[in-house]
Design an enzyme around this catalytic site. Structure first.
Site, PDB file in Angstrom:
ATOM      1  N   ALA A  63      41.820  36.401  46.098  1.00 21.00           N
ATOM      2  CA  ALA A  63      42.745  36.737  45.015  1.00 21.00           C
ATOM      3  C   ALA A  63      43.650  37.867  45.495  1.00 21.00           C
ATOM      4  CB  ALA A  63      41.972  37.156  43.772  1.00 21.00           C
ATOM      5  N   GLY A 106      38.425  34.258  45.639  1.00 24.35           N
ATOM      6  CA  GLY A 106      38.951  33.289  44.691  1.00 24.35           C
ATOM      7  C   GLY A 106      39.321  31.972  45.342  1.00 24.35           C
ATOM      8  N   GLU A 109      36.175  30.057  45.515  1.00 21.44           N
ATOM      9  CA  GLU A 109      35.787  29.600  44.176  1.00 21.44           C
ATOM     10  C   GLU A 109      36.647  28.423  43.718  1.00 21.44           C
ATOM     11  OE1 GLU A 109      33.854  33.195  41.791  1.00 21.44           O
ATOM     12  OE2 GLU A 109      35.902  33.654  42.433  1.00 21.44           O
ATOM     13  N   GLU A 129      33.377  39.747  47.503  1.00 23.28           N
ATOM     14  CA  GLU A 129      33.715  40.577  46.342  1.00 23.28           C
ATOM     15  C   GLU A 129      32.879  41.849  46.205  1.00 23.28           C
ATOM     16  OE1 GLU A 129      35.213  36.432  45.104  1.00 23.28           O
ATOM     17  OE2 GLU A 129      33.616  37.298  46.334  1.00 23.28           O
TER      18      GLU A 129
END
Length: 245
Positions: A63, A106, A109, A129
């Site tokens: 992200a 992200g 994911e 993360e």
């Protein structure tokens, strides 16, 4: 569909979406999330297969950290990334991620939310993360466990282990490893096989397969719908006619 972070190719039976923020290694920002929601809306309105890939030898390297740095409790409770990944996971027709290079945070994911993943030899999956003081809160904590098992998932989520293409294939995270130059061709071949099946049969099979817990009644109800479909009769008539020839 006007986009700034995605390249979109619409075909009769599928949509190909390429994450394209090459200067940021396709890191997922708010604009990309919004555009992915638009893609989902289109596929919910007109169900087709979906192929997701990344530009420039990277799937998505996480992200956007600059945006994450400024998010607080209220943004976390909105589930900015998790909502769009869940929407992708619940699309009516099957989804495939073709992962070349990094799929981290992200980006990983997003790949986990797809039904099937293919990878190039340079693919790397990981969820770093906790090293940034947060957790993988957009599905990795439970989707990855379902995909590779609790032990491997905890190595990735807690110990920062990264899964290269060989690991991902061995643990069942990806269905196939193909050279980078052939990755999209292999992904389209997989989608071609799916597209030869009945669209309604694919939709209901995905719906039943994703239903929590599973139940024979769900199987029976889905099959009852299919047994009454013209597509079922046409396909079985063609099969029987071929068997007689």
């Amino acid at each position: 569909m006007s986009t700034t972070t995605l390249r979109i190719e619409e075909l009769d039976d599928r949509v190909v979406v390429t994450l394209s923020r090459p200067s940021a290694r396709n890191a997922m920002n708010a604009a990309m999330v919004g555009e992915l929601h638009d893609v989902c809306a289109a596929l919910e309105e007109r169900p087709r297969l979906l192929l997701l890939t990344g530009d420039g030898g990277t799937f998505a390297a996480g992200a956007d950290i600059g945006e994450l740095r400024e998010r607080g409790r209220d943004q976390a409770l909105r589930g900015i990334n998790s909502r769009v990944f869940d929407r992708i996971a619940r699309l009516p027709m099957p989804t495939v991620a073709a992962v070349d290079g990094y799929a981290l945070g992200g980006g990983a994911e997003l790949a986990y939310a797809c039904d099937v993943r293919l990878a190039s030899p340079s693919a790397v999956f990981g969820n770093p993360e906790p090293g940034l003081g947060i957790l993988a809160a957009a599905g990795a904590c439970w989707r990855l466990r379902e995909l590779v098992g609790a032990s491997v998932a905890k190595q990735v989520l807690l110990a920062g282990k990264r899964l290269d293409a060989e690991d991902a294939l061995r643990f069942g995270l990806v269905a196939e490893v193909a050279p980078a130059g052939e990755l999209l061709k292999r992904a389209h071949a997989l989608l071609d096989r799916m597209a030869r099946s009945g669209a309604l049969a694919l939709r209901l099979t995905k719906l039943v397969a994703d239903a929590p817990g599973g139940h024979p009644i769900a199987d029976d109800l889905a099959q009852a719908i299919l047994f009454e479909s013209a597509d079922k009769r046409d396909r079985m008539d063609a099969f029987l006619a071929g068997g007689r020839s």
